[in-house]
Design an enzyme around this catalytic site. Structure first.
Site, mmCIF file in Angstrom:
data_model
loop_
_atom_site.group_PDB
_atom_site.id
_atom_site.type_symbol
_atom_site.label_atom_id
_atom_site.label_comp_id
_atom_site.label_asym_id
_atom_site.label_seq_id
_atom_site.Cartn_x
_atom_site.Cartn_y
_atom_site.Cartn_z
ATOM 1 N N SER A 113 0.846 -1.179 0.000
ATOM 2 C CA SER A 113 0.000 0.000 0.000
ATOM 3 C C SER A 113 0.897 1.249 0.000
ATOM 4 O O SER A 113 1.819 1.333 -0.811
ATOM 5 C CB SER A 113 -0.919 -0.073 1.221
ATOM 6 N N ASP B 109 -8.774 -5.405 -5.779
ATOM 7 C CA ASP B 109 -8.432 -4.284 -4.898
ATOM 8 C C ASP B 109 -8.694 -2.962 -5.633
ATOM 9 O O ASP B 109 -8.114 -2.702 -6.681
ATOM 10 C CB ASP B 109 -6.940 -4.385 -4.535
ATOM 11 N N HIS C 1 -6.163 -6.365 -1.611
ATOM 12 C CA HIS C 1 -5.122 -5.425 -1.184
ATOM 13 C C HIS C 1 -4.020 -6.125 -0.371
ATOM 14 O O HIS C 1 -4.296 -6.668 0.708
ATOM 15 C CB HIS C 1 -5.789 -4.337 -0.346
#
Lengths: 505, 505
Positions: free
Chosen positions: A194, A436, A461
């Site tokens: 991320s 995601d 994710h």
């Protein structure tokens, strides 16, 4: 467009800025709910990995970090203790130039990463690697001037809370560790997910002399400026729901008007409060919509096997007794996802004292300006395009300084990524799962022979860097195996080069 | 070692820190002597290029530059006017994606670079290039808060005077220019010499999305930390002198003791002052030694055709009438090099109000810590190793802050350069002339197919980027031609890639 719509756009606009774009890998850690246990809250039936079960092999250190790497003002020299954790259990040592796998902390405390980031612990024996975890400045225990609240309240101090400073911190600590472990020739592979994945990719680009390669999991490095479509995030949330259940998608799509309709009645907010068992009486429909938007987004973002949270939401919505009205079905989805509670806290995703919420809000209001908006067509959300001017005004009123929406592309690049990096740079894996929503800002095509995209159609994710499980589907096992093989390829080339090119001094 | 030697080491130590390592390309501009005319002072017989002769095609602009790119403190947003100059006479325009050649200003005002940096003006027609020259922050007219003196006196303001900020300035201005000239697809080649050459190489490494390639002329990027031998600089000065004239070398080598011998007499400093026609009576031998050291170093560094200043010095020394004593011969060398003057200013190279002297002294005392020392063996200079602790103490007493001798290698790298960059980075030329003492810290071997070293045995500091002359020797013509061909190769590949890879948006 009527007035209510106008407000809605504004409301959703705010929402998009400050709640949804918290997007860590280990979702259980980012909100004001129980922080132990690195797995998602919808998988509470699975065994928890607590930090005690990993603590023995992990040694915690604090590095005296320079506050400001880029200036030489007297105050730049101030230092603060930055936390990092080392696990040398599997390391075959400096003499064999065994690699160092480094996890870059992101917008949260480091604690849960030790057990939550399986890519390091699962692969340490294979690589005979030293494991290192570094906490991001201004999170966890790595706070300049003591208290986080004080540091974030002070405009002069929080001004040092930037990504460039953060990766310079990582460089300084890694050079320190290489010295401390006499491991000059040990190649460093940096790993992040991320926001942390963005940092890992950018780190390889900016500090190739410190990291040999980077695994950037679910890193939306293209969700800046005008690089990716602003509606990408919610387009994928919508697609995920539609693919899971057309009926669920339709119910959600219709629910927003229904909320407004009920709200417009006399006592409408009380009715809504009761219908959704809100802990406090609703003062505006926004808070409910915000809460629902967060649930849907989170369910899509972390829609991973074996539990598939998105199916749980839709299972609730679709499975409500026949004749249940739209809002009743929506609430059934909430209950299925959040569990049966005496009441539901509409602030759960935006808790003002949550460190991720506080920290990431500052980061998005300074440099991490990700223009995420709701689109019009086909979306199951009401339209709410990203409005940069409003965003800037909001941030200025919050923090007094102007967001710099072009800085990320100025410092790290992004435009014409393939043109720029095809013959420059090497050794970066951009991994994504296409379910995601953030994959809409990810790198999904190979840039060159060694700057590559590894994605799965069904992944969510950061899924690839979470701990391996027996229940993992074949496509996930294969993705991780591909990543390991690519890194093994980098290492093999490196060891060949090392014999040929290393400084003789 | 006697006491005098101890003092000498200390003195030379100081000297090495703050005078000799000013090292711009266009030497006439760096001291307190006439600033017009970009050529060396020993070539005063050649025609001067004055700035009026170039001014018509050069348009000056000021960009509102951000003071602090890396933090978001309220004061970071302060702006200052940064000067840049554009010449579009030869540019074939944005539609043809014609290249942009950019000169990176270094530790001096930009004025003389417009005529002094021939690589841009000589090659503009060939490349049909837009020419851009950008002044370095804190030099020339690009001063935060008005006056240079005030800015440098203020510890909080001069703290922003760093290389990382400087290249971020360059990135911001280049993106601005590309927008202003609607030249998104025009490739940018950055060019710099000496310190500016380091900036050019580092810029290509840090901002590959802004510059396609870099020509780094005489850039000693390895003269940091423990990368290169500390005695490299003076070893080459010595070698240059020895090669030019063994007798000259011997005379200089013996002269230092001779100076001490005379100085130890009663009235010794008066005798030396008269012998060297110093403008003010010498207060210590250091000032004379410093002055001579600077002359020898400068003569070696800029020992270029057709005048070969080093030969002029040695011509003076060797050509002194028979029977002239050692110091008389040394003085004859001074006169030959500096010209016949009524007196000689011992502060000429260290004038405290000279902007290069002031600015570079700060830069070396903060991050540009180049450990240059005198060696023992064979050197024509008395031994004076670089002493980091003394250096740090001196800087702290001058500026109150601690020099960061490891920052350059932390941020830009340098160790194991070939190992690190062989499979990372592209499109950098490191050009050097091996008679330049700074080539001892230069990159002299190819790193990869497109990160290459182009050097000449007989070249001097930055010679390749100075204006072409009819009198240029064949080896120099060939070096420049090689550089042009390499850049043409980069451009050809770029234009092919552009068709294949550019973003379709």
């Amino acid at each position: 467009m009527n007035k209510a719509m106008g407000f809605l756009r504004h409301s959703f606009h705010q929402l998009l800025l400050f709640s949804l774009i918290s997007f860590s890998c280990v979702s259980g850690t980012q909100f004001s709910i129980p922080r132990l246990g690195a797995l998602r809250r919808t998988t509470r039936t699975e065994p928890k990995i607590t930090s005690t079960s990993v603590s023995k092999d992990f040694k915690t250190f604090f590095y005296s970090q320079t506050l400001d790497h880029f200036n030489y003002r007297p105050e730049s020299y101030t230092t603060f203790p930055q936390r990092y954790v080392v696990n040398s259990k599997y390391w075959s040592g400096a003499n064999s130039s065994a690699p160092i796998l480094v996890f870059f902390g992101a917008e949260e405390a480091l604690d849960n990463d030790l057990s939550g980031i399986g890519f390091l612990t699962d692969n340490a024996p294979r690589f005979k690697a030293l494991l290192v975890y570094i906490e991001h400045r201004f999170y966890g225990k790595s706070i300049p001037f003591g208290s986080r609240e004080a540091a974030l309240r002070n405009a002069s101090i929080r001004g040092y809370f930037t990504s460039a400073q953060a990766i310079a911190d990582y460089a300084a600590i890694l050079l320190h560790i290489k010295k401390a472990f006499s491991s000059k020739n040990s190649p460093v592979i940096v790993i992040g997910g991320s926001y942390g994945g963005m940092l890992a990719a950018w780190f390889r680009l900016k500090y190739p002399h410190v990291a040999l390669g980077a695994l950037a999991s679910s890193a939306p490095i293209l969700y800046f400026d005008d690089l990716a479509p602003q509606v990408g995030y919610y387009a994928i949330v919508t697609k995920d729901f539609k693919e899971t259940s057309e009926g669920c998608y339709e119910t959600i799509r219709e629910s927003w008007d229904e909320i407004d309709k009920v709200a417009s009645k006399s006592n409408g907010l009380s009715i809504l409060s009761m219908k959704f068992k809100t802990c406090k009486k609703l003062k505006r429909t926004f808070d409910l919509k915000d809460y629902l938007d967060s649930i849907y987004s989170e369910a899509a973002q972390y829609d991973h096997p074996p539990t598939y949270p998105l199916s749980i939401v839709c299972g609730g919505i679709d499975g409500a007794p026949k004749g249940t009205d739209i809002l009743g079905r929506i609430f059934a989805g909430v209950v299925a996802y959040m569990g049966n509670k005496s009441c539901y806290d509409m602030n759960e995703y935006n808790h003002p004292t949550d460190e991720t919420y506080m920290g990431w809000r500052w980061q998005t209001c300074s440099e991490m300006v990700m223009p995420i908006g709701h689109g019009n067509n086909d979306s199951m959300f009401p339209p709410a395009p990203f409005n940069l001017n409003k965003f800037i005004r909001k941030c200025k009123s919050l923090f007094g300084v102007q967001p710099q929406p072009h800085w990320v592309t100025t410092y790290y690049g992004g435009h014409d990524l393939k043109l720029i990096l095809h013959r420059f740079a090497s050794n970066i894996i951009f991994s994504n799962g296409l379910r995601d929503p953030y994959s809409s800002g990810g790198v999904l095509e190979n840039i060159s022979g060694s700057v590559v995209a590894v994605y799965t159609i069904n992944g969510s994710h950061c899924l690839d860097i979470l701990p391996e499980k027996k229940s993992d589907p074949q496509w996930l096992v294969k993705q991780r195996k591909t990543e390991v093989q690519i890194i093994e390829g980098w290492l093999a080339k490196y060891y060949t080069d090392l014999l040929e090119f290393r400084d003789r001094t």
